[in-house]
Design a protein around this motif. Sequence first.
Motif, PDB file in Angstrom:
ATOM      1  N   TYR A  65     -16.501  35.478   6.908  1.00 35.86           N
ATOM      2  CA  TYR A  65     -17.914  35.621   7.233  1.00 35.86           C
ATOM      3  C   TYR A  65     -18.304  34.901   8.516  1.00 35.86           C
ATOM      4  O   TYR A  65     -19.047  35.427   9.332  1.00 35.86           O
ATOM      5  N   LEU A  66     -17.795  33.682   8.683  1.00 36.67           N
ATOM      6  CA  LEU A  66     -18.114  32.871   9.858  1.00 36.67           C
ATOM      7  C   LEU A  66     -17.796  33.596  11.166  1.00 36.67           C
ATOM      8  O   LEU A  66     -18.630  33.622  12.081  1.00 36.67           O
ATOM      9  N   PRO A  67     -16.632  34.238  11.287  1.00 39.33           N
ATOM     10  CA  PRO A  67     -16.342  34.955  12.547  1.00 39.33           C
ATOM     11  C   PRO A  67     -17.293  36.125  12.806  1.00 39.33           C
ATOM     12  O   PRO A  67     -17.462  36.548  13.949  1.00 39.33           O
ATOM     13  N   ASN A  74     -17.259  35.015  25.105  1.00 40.08           N
ATOM     14  CA  ASN A  74     -15.865  35.256  25.503  1.00 40.08           C
ATOM     15  C   ASN A  74     -14.854  34.754  24.476  1.00 40.08           C
ATOM     16  O   ASN A  74     -13.749  34.366  24.840  1.00 40.08           O
ATOM     17  N   GLY A  75     -15.235  34.743  23.217  1.00 48.99           N
ATOM     18  CA  GLY A  75     -14.304  34.271  22.203  1.00 48.99           C
ATOM     19  C   GLY A  75     -14.782  34.590  20.800  1.00 48.99           C
ATOM     20  O   GLY A  75     -15.740  35.334  20.601  1.00 48.99           O
ATOM     21  N   SER A 131     -11.287  22.415   9.241  1.00 50.22           N
ATOM     22  CA  SER A 131     -11.535  22.911  10.597  1.00 50.22           C
ATOM     23  C   SER A 131     -11.182  24.386  10.692  1.00 50.22           C
ATOM     24  O   SER A 131     -10.366  24.889   9.920  1.00 50.22           O
ATOM     25  N   ALA A 132     -11.789  25.047  11.650  1.00 46.60           N
ATOM     26  CA  ALA A 132     -11.464  26.432  11.990  1.00 46.60           C
ATOM     27  C   ALA A 132     -11.169  26.478  13.484  1.00 46.60           C
ATOM     28  O   ALA A 132     -11.631  25.628  14.251  1.00 46.60           O
ATOM     29  N   VAL A 133     -10.404  27.467  13.886  1.00 46.68           N
ATOM     30  CA  VAL A 133      -9.970  27.577  15.282  1.00 46.68           C
ATOM     31  C   VAL A 133     -10.856  28.563  16.033  1.00 46.68           C
ATOM     32  O   VAL A 133     -11.158  29.648  15.539  1.00 46.68           O
ATOM     33  N   LEU A 134     -11.246  28.168  17.231  1.00 49.35           N
ATOM     34  CA  LEU A 134     -11.951  29.054  18.151  1.00 49.35           C
ATOM     35  C   LEU A 134     -10.933  29.602  19.128  1.00 49.35           C
ATOM     36  O   LEU A 134     -10.109  28.855  19.650  1.00 49.35           O
ATOM     37  N   HIS A 145      -7.879  27.309  23.068  1.00 51.45           N
ATOM     38  CA  HIS A 145      -8.419  27.212  21.714  1.00 51.45           C
ATOM     39  C   HIS A 145      -9.360  26.020  21.611  1.00 51.45           C
ATOM     40  O   HIS A 145      -9.198  25.019  22.302  1.00 51.45           O
ATOM     41  N   GLY A 146     -10.310  26.147  20.728  1.00 53.41           N
ATOM     42  CA  GLY A 146     -11.216  25.059  20.396  1.00 53.41           C
ATOM     43  C   GLY A 146     -11.249  24.925  18.888  1.00 53.41           C
ATOM     44  O   GLY A 146     -10.527  25.630  18.167  1.00 53.41           O
TER      45      GLY A 146
END
Length: 183
Positions: free
Chosen positions: A62-64, A71-72, A86-89, A97-98
Motif C-alpha cells: 500500500y505504501l508504494p 523520480n522514485g 525500514s523500507a527502501v526508496l 537508494h534511500g
Amino acid sequence: MKTDSHPAALYTLRKVTRILAIIILLLVAVGFLLPSDYRVERNIMIEAPRDLISDNLLRGDYLPEWMYIKNGTVLPFEGVLKEGDSAVLSYNAVNVHGFISVVELSSNVIRFDVQPKPKVDIVHNLIALQSTDSGTLVAWTIEGNLSAGLLSPYLAFFANDIAGANFEKSLQQLKDKIEVLVQ
C-alpha cells in the motif's frame, strides 16, 4: 569632430558590476541571517475511520501506491512496517537508494525518518490521525535542517513550496486509496 564613447561605456560597465557586487553581498549577508531549518505541514480530510487508515498506511503493498517520491518509489515489501522497521526508496538513477525508518507508531501518530539518498540529511516526518465527525483528519508534518552551504537558508525558505506539492499529491493518493476501501 570625432568623440570617443569608450570611457562612457567603461563607466557604465563599472557602475553595473558594482551594483551587482553589492546585490550579491547583500544576498550572502541575508543568507547568514536566515535559518537553515524548515517545517512543512499539509493535511487532508479522509472519509474513513482512523483505524482503517492507520492499519493500511504502512502496508508493504500500500505504501508504494500512495507515497509520491519524485523520480522514485518505495519498493514493495511483505507485511506492515512496525516501529524500528525500514523500507527502501529506489530512484530512477541506477544504484541510488534511500530509506524510510519508522520511529514511533500508534493509532494516532506515526513518526518516521526519511533519508532520501546516501549522504543526504534525514528528514523527520510526523503523520497525525485525528478522528472527526466526518472522517479522519490526516496531518503530515516534516522538519529538517539543510546543509547545502550558502544556499541552505534560501532552500529552507522555499521548502514549503518545493516539498508541499509532493505531500499534497501523496495525501490525495492516500485519500483516494483509503476511500475506495470504505465503499
